[in-house]
Design a protein around this motif. Structure first.
Motif, PDB file in Angstrom:
ATOM      1  N   ARG A  41       0.862  -1.183   0.000  1.00  0.00           N
ATOM      2  CA  ARG A  41       0.000   0.000   0.000  1.00  0.00           C
ATOM      3  C   ARG A  41       0.893   1.227   0.000  1.00  0.00           C
ATOM      4  N   MET A  42       0.790   2.031  -1.050  1.00  0.00           N
ATOM      5  CA  MET A  42       1.553   3.270  -1.165  1.00  0.00           C
ATOM      6  C   MET A  42       0.587   4.447  -1.092  1.00  0.00           C
ATOM      7  N   THR A  43       1.020   5.495  -0.410  1.00  0.00           N
ATOM      8  CA  THR A  43       0.177   6.680  -0.252  1.00  0.00           C
ATOM      9  C   THR A  43       0.973   7.925  -0.630  1.00  0.00           C
ATOM     10  N   ILE A  44       0.432   8.700  -1.539  1.00  0.00           N
ATOM     11  CA  ILE A  44       1.044   9.978  -1.906  1.00  0.00           C
ATOM     12  C   ILE A  44       0.496  11.036  -0.963  1.00  0.00           C
ATOM     13  N   GLY A  45       1.359  11.604  -0.138  1.00  0.00           N
ATOM     14  CA  GLY A  45       0.928  12.573   0.850  1.00  0.00           C
ATOM     15  C   GLY A  45       0.814  13.981   0.305  1.00  0.00           C
ATOM     16  N   GLU A  46       0.308  14.860   1.148  1.00  0.00           N
ATOM     17  CA  GLU A  46       0.213  16.268   0.783  1.00  0.00           C
ATOM     18  C   GLU A  46       1.621  16.864   0.700  1.00  0.00           C
ATOM     19  N   PRO A  47       1.926  17.606  -0.351  1.00  0.00           N
ATOM     20  CA  PRO A  47       3.284  18.151  -0.494  1.00  0.00           C
ATOM     21  C   PRO A  47       3.595  19.201   0.560  1.00  0.00           C
ATOM     22  N   LEU A  48       4.848  19.244   0.958  1.00  0.00           N
ATOM     23  CA  LEU A  48       5.340  20.300   1.845  1.00  0.00           C
ATOM     24  C   LEU A  48       5.940  21.394   0.969  1.00  0.00           C
ATOM     25  N   ASP A  49       5.366  22.581   1.042  1.00  0.00           N
ATOM     26  CA  ASP A  49       5.764  23.689   0.189  1.00  0.00           C
ATOM     27  C   ASP A  49       7.003  24.358   0.789  1.00  0.00           C
ATOM     28  N   ILE A  50       8.157  24.127   0.183  1.00  0.00           N
ATOM     29  CA  ILE A  50       9.405  24.690   0.695  1.00  0.00           C
ATOM     30  C   ILE A  50       9.495  26.173   0.335  1.00  0.00           C
ATOM     31  N   SER A  51       8.950  26.524  -0.797  1.00  0.00           N
ATOM     32  CA  SER A  51       9.004  27.933  -1.226  1.00  0.00           C
ATOM     33  C   SER A  51       8.309  28.837  -0.210  1.00  0.00           C
ATOM     34  N   ALA A  52       7.218  28.344   0.375  1.00  0.00           N
ATOM     35  CA  ALA A  52       6.477  29.155   1.345  1.00  0.00           C
ATOM     36  C   ALA A  52       7.254  29.340   2.646  1.00  0.00           C
ATOM     37  N   ARG A  53       8.308  28.564   2.830  1.00  0.00           N
ATOM     38  CA  ARG A  53       9.107  28.638   4.057  1.00  0.00           C
ATOM     39  C   ARG A  53      10.421  29.396   3.840  1.00  0.00           C
ATOM     40  N   TRP A  54      10.597  29.973   2.660  1.00  0.00           N
ATOM     41  CA  TRP A  54      11.879  30.598   2.331  1.00  0.00           C
ATOM     42  C   TRP A  54      12.199  31.783   3.243  1.00  0.00           C
ATOM     43  N   ASP A  55      11.235  32.617   3.516  1.00  0.00           N
ATOM     44  CA  ASP A  55      11.486  33.764   4.389  1.00  0.00           C
ATOM     45  C   ASP A  55      11.881  33.310   5.793  1.00  0.00           C
ATOM     46  N   THR A  56      11.214  32.264   6.281  1.00  0.00           N
ATOM     47  CA  THR A  56      11.554  31.721   7.597  1.00  0.00           C
ATOM     48  C   THR A  56      12.976  31.182   7.602  1.00  0.00           C
ATOM     49  N   TYR A  57      13.360  30.548   6.497  1.00  0.00           N
ATOM     50  CA  TYR A  57      14.709  29.994   6.374  1.00  0.00           C
ATOM     51  C   TYR A  57      15.751  31.104   6.398  1.00  0.00           C
ATOM     52  N   GLN A  58      15.475  32.191   5.726  1.00  0.00           N
ATOM     53  CA  GLN A  58      16.428  33.301   5.707  1.00  0.00           C
ATOM     54  C   GLN A  58      16.590  33.926   7.096  1.00  0.00           C
ATOM     55  N   ALA A  59      15.523  33.899   7.879  1.00  0.00           N
ATOM     56  CA  ALA A  59      15.584  34.490   9.220  1.00  0.00           C
ATOM     57  C   ALA A  59      16.308  33.595  10.210  1.00  0.00           C
ATOM     58  N   ASN A  60      16.092  32.283  10.093  1.00  0.00           N
ATOM     59  CA  ASN A  60      16.720  31.334  11.020  1.00  0.00           C
ATOM     60  C   ASN A  60      16.843  29.984  10.311  1.00  0.00           C
ATOM     61  N   ARG A  61      17.984  29.773   9.704  1.00  0.00           N
ATOM     62  CA  ARG A  61      18.164  28.585   8.863  1.00  0.00           C
ATOM     63  C   ARG A  61      18.031  27.282   9.650  1.00  0.00           C
ATOM     64  N   ARG A  62      18.700  27.229  10.785  1.00  0.00           N
ATOM     65  CA  ARG A  62      18.677  25.979  11.554  1.00  0.00           C
ATOM     66  C   ARG A  62      17.265  25.640  11.997  1.00  0.00           C
ATOM     67  N   GLN A  63      16.533  26.628  12.485  1.00  0.00           N
ATOM     68  CA  GLN A  63      15.175  26.369  12.961  1.00  0.00           C
ATOM     69  C   GLN A  63      14.262  25.977  11.807  1.00  0.00           C
ATOM     70  N   ALA A  64      14.439  26.587  10.652  1.00  0.00           N
ATOM     71  CA  ALA A  64      13.605  26.253   9.498  1.00  0.00           C
ATOM     72  C   ALA A  64      13.835  24.811   9.056  1.00  0.00           C
ATOM     73  N   VAL A  65      15.096  24.381   9.056  1.00  0.00           N
ATOM     74  CA  VAL A  65      15.416  22.998   8.689  1.00  0.00           C
ATOM     75  C   VAL A  65      14.838  22.034   9.716  1.00  0.00           C
ATOM     76  N   THR A  66      14.980  22.367  10.997  1.00  0.00           N
ATOM     77  CA  THR A  66      14.454  21.506  12.066  1.00  0.00           C
ATOM     78  C   THR A  66      12.939  21.365  11.964  1.00  0.00           C
ATOM     79  N   THR A  67      12.252  22.496  11.738  1.00  0.00           N
ATOM     80  CA  THR A  67      10.791  22.465  11.645  1.00  0.00           C
ATOM     81  C   THR A  67      10.332  21.651  10.446  1.00  0.00           C
ATOM     82  N   LEU A  68      10.971  21.859   9.310  1.00  0.00           N
ATOM     83  CA  LEU A  68      10.587  21.112   8.103  1.00  0.00           C
ATOM     84  C   LEU A  68      10.861  19.624   8.282  1.00  0.00           C
ATOM     85  N   THR A  69      11.973  19.294   8.917  1.00  0.00           N
ATOM     86  CA  THR A  69      12.298  17.890   9.166  1.00  0.00           C
ATOM     87  C   THR A  69      11.220  17.240  10.036  1.00  0.00           C
ATOM     88  N   GLN A  70      10.793  17.928  11.077  1.00  0.00           N
ATOM     89  CA  GLN A  70       9.750  17.378  11.943  1.00  0.00           C
ATOM     90  C   GLN A  70       8.418  17.280  11.209  1.00  0.00           C
TER      91      GLN A  70
END
Length: 477
Positions: free
Chosen positions: A437-466
């Protein structure tokens, strides 16, 4: 006769991805036969494949870039991904009247550089021609990272990777995923912006679960009996004859289920006790001795499973310590982190940077190199043993005694015994045909997180990973 891992070798070279359309067409045409007759996968069902069709349509129109982040419970996962991209996506696209270049419903994929070392150079050649990018898991692999960044931002195909990093043998447990997948997404945006482009960048989670079509209770009983004999457990548990007539596809009685679990528990505890004594006696590790070993499962689940889980974690820690002491490594990070560092340390001593022209070395130098390579290979055995159990909880079967969980745990024990007795640990025993059984999940929009990444890269990566971890876990049924 010496094997490559017991002889000093020149340094490992990067295997560049050189996608070959002819090789791709040949492999694609043969894959259904291989999947059915070799991997025993008779049915693959995909949920929400329409969304992936649309993502490929947008990719081929130059509007998006995306990475497929798939679960990795089994070595058969690449076969399932191949079916998804090569068969399911084109088929649904035709049904929906969506125009796709079928020759490009594929993906560059990231794989462990160690696979061609045990599977053979032919596998490295094949993966390269299919667009695979090898990466070393225990170091900053600059060549691999550059190749991944280039293909993600500029390639003709999307990317695919298993964010867990390795198989964990569990259908219903997701190992902690690695932050590199999230970082690749942000790097892709950064590289696109440098080129003056603004495609949307996505990470698409994909769930994969395996289920036996016919519950293989008889085969499980046979394999369990085999492992009991190999481990020195000849005395059966339960009433004589209770499991003798057990048939595949049968519904277990409560007594049969209880006896099977007691036997599995007893085998696990017996092996644990043997390994504790092994490391305590021969490697002088401070593991508390267990005075008695019970043949029966204690009546309290808490009293039974929690101490077993604690003992297992203690054993895994001490096994890694044995290898780390040899390489003079300080324990750091999770068990998985420590395994990766040990693997890289071992490769550094087998695949030597100072042996680039190994054929020109004096025989004595080569002999000394072979000696350290042989000892290194022996120490890496401890790390491989731990890798098998990094996701084991100690209560996986008890909390939900399904045939799938029982089989998964039993196969992990089989792999452990195979490593101890120096038997090949691949391929695993086939207990029966499976459906996927394979399931295609809802995509995670990385582009929408770009501003957050620029403000705090480590936290943005951690949040996206979680968020990706949560997405993969939410697809488990």
């Amino acid at each position: 006769m010496a094997t490559p891992t017991t002889q000093a070798q020149p340094p490992l070279s990067f295997i560049p991805p050189t996608f070959d359309p002819l090789v791709f067409r040949v492999v694609r045409s043969l894959m259904p036969f291989y999947r059915r007759w070799s991997a025993h996968l008779s049915q693959i069902d995909v949920e929400n494949v329409e969304s992936l069709v649309e993502h490929y349509h947008q990719f081929q129109a130059g509007k998006t870039r995306f990475l497929l982040a798939f679960r990795h419970p089994s070595t058969n996962d690449p076969l399932c991904i191949a079916h998804l991209l090569w068969d399911a996506v084109p088929s649904v696209a035709r049904q929906k009247g969506i125009s796709l270049n079928v020759a490009h419903t594929h993906a560059h994929f990231i794989y462990d550089r160690g696979i061609p070392l045990w599977a053979g150079q032919a596998v490295g050649w094949l993966y390269s021609r299919l667009g695979g990018i090898p990466i070393r898991r225990g170091k900053v692999d600059l060549m691999a990272l550059r190749s991944i960044r280039d293909r993600f931002a500029k390639g003709d195909l999307p990317m695919a990777a298993a964010p867990e990093g390795a198989t964990n043998g569990h259908n219903e447990l997701v190992s902690p995923i690695e932050p590199g997948i999230a970082q690749f997404g942000f790097w892709c945006i950064e590289d696109l912006l440098k080129e003056g482009q603004s495609q949307q960048v996505l990470i698409i989670p994909i769930g994969i679960q395996y289920h036996y079509i016919t519950a293989p209770w008889a085969k499980i009983n046979q394999l369990l009996y085999q492992l009991e004999l190999e481990s020195g457990l000849a005395t059966p548990v339960g009433s004589p004859g209770t499991l003798q007539e057990l048939q595949d596809g049968a519904t277990l009685t409560s007594e049969q289920e209880s006896i099977l679990y007691q036997r599995l528990y007893r085998l696990s505890e017996h092996l644990l006790t043997l390994m504790e004594e092994f490391y305590r006696k021969f490697y002088h590790q401070p593991i508390p001795a267990k005075s008695t070993e019970s043949a029966d499962l204690p009546t309290s689940t808490q009293s039974a499973n929690e101490p077993l889980a604690v003992r297992l974690q203690t054993l895994l820690n001490r096994a890694l310590t044995v290898a780390e002491q040899f390489f003079a490594l300080t324990p750091k990070g999770t068990l998985t982190d420590r395994c990766r560092r040990l693997e890289q340390a071992g490769w550094d001593w087998i695949y030597r940077e100072d042996f680039k022209q190994i054929e020109l070395l004096p025989l004595v130098n080569r002999g000394l190199g072979d000696r350290i390579a042989e000892e290194t290979n022996l120490r890496l055995w401890h790390m491989r043993l731990v890798e098998t159990f990094v996701s084991v909880t100690g209560h996986y079967v008890r909390e939900k005694p399904t045939v799938d969980r029982f089989a998964e745990t039993l196969l992990l024990l089989w792999e452990t015994i195979a490593r101890i007795t120096n038997k090949p640990s691949f391929p695993r025993p086939q207990l029966g045909k499976q459906r996927v059984r394979m399931t295609i999940g809802e995509p995670l929009d990385i582009s929408a997180r770009w501003d957050t990444y620029q403000a705090n890269r480590r936290q943005a990566v951690t949040t996206l990973t979680q968020d990706l971890q949560n997405a993969l876990e939410s697809m488990i049924q």
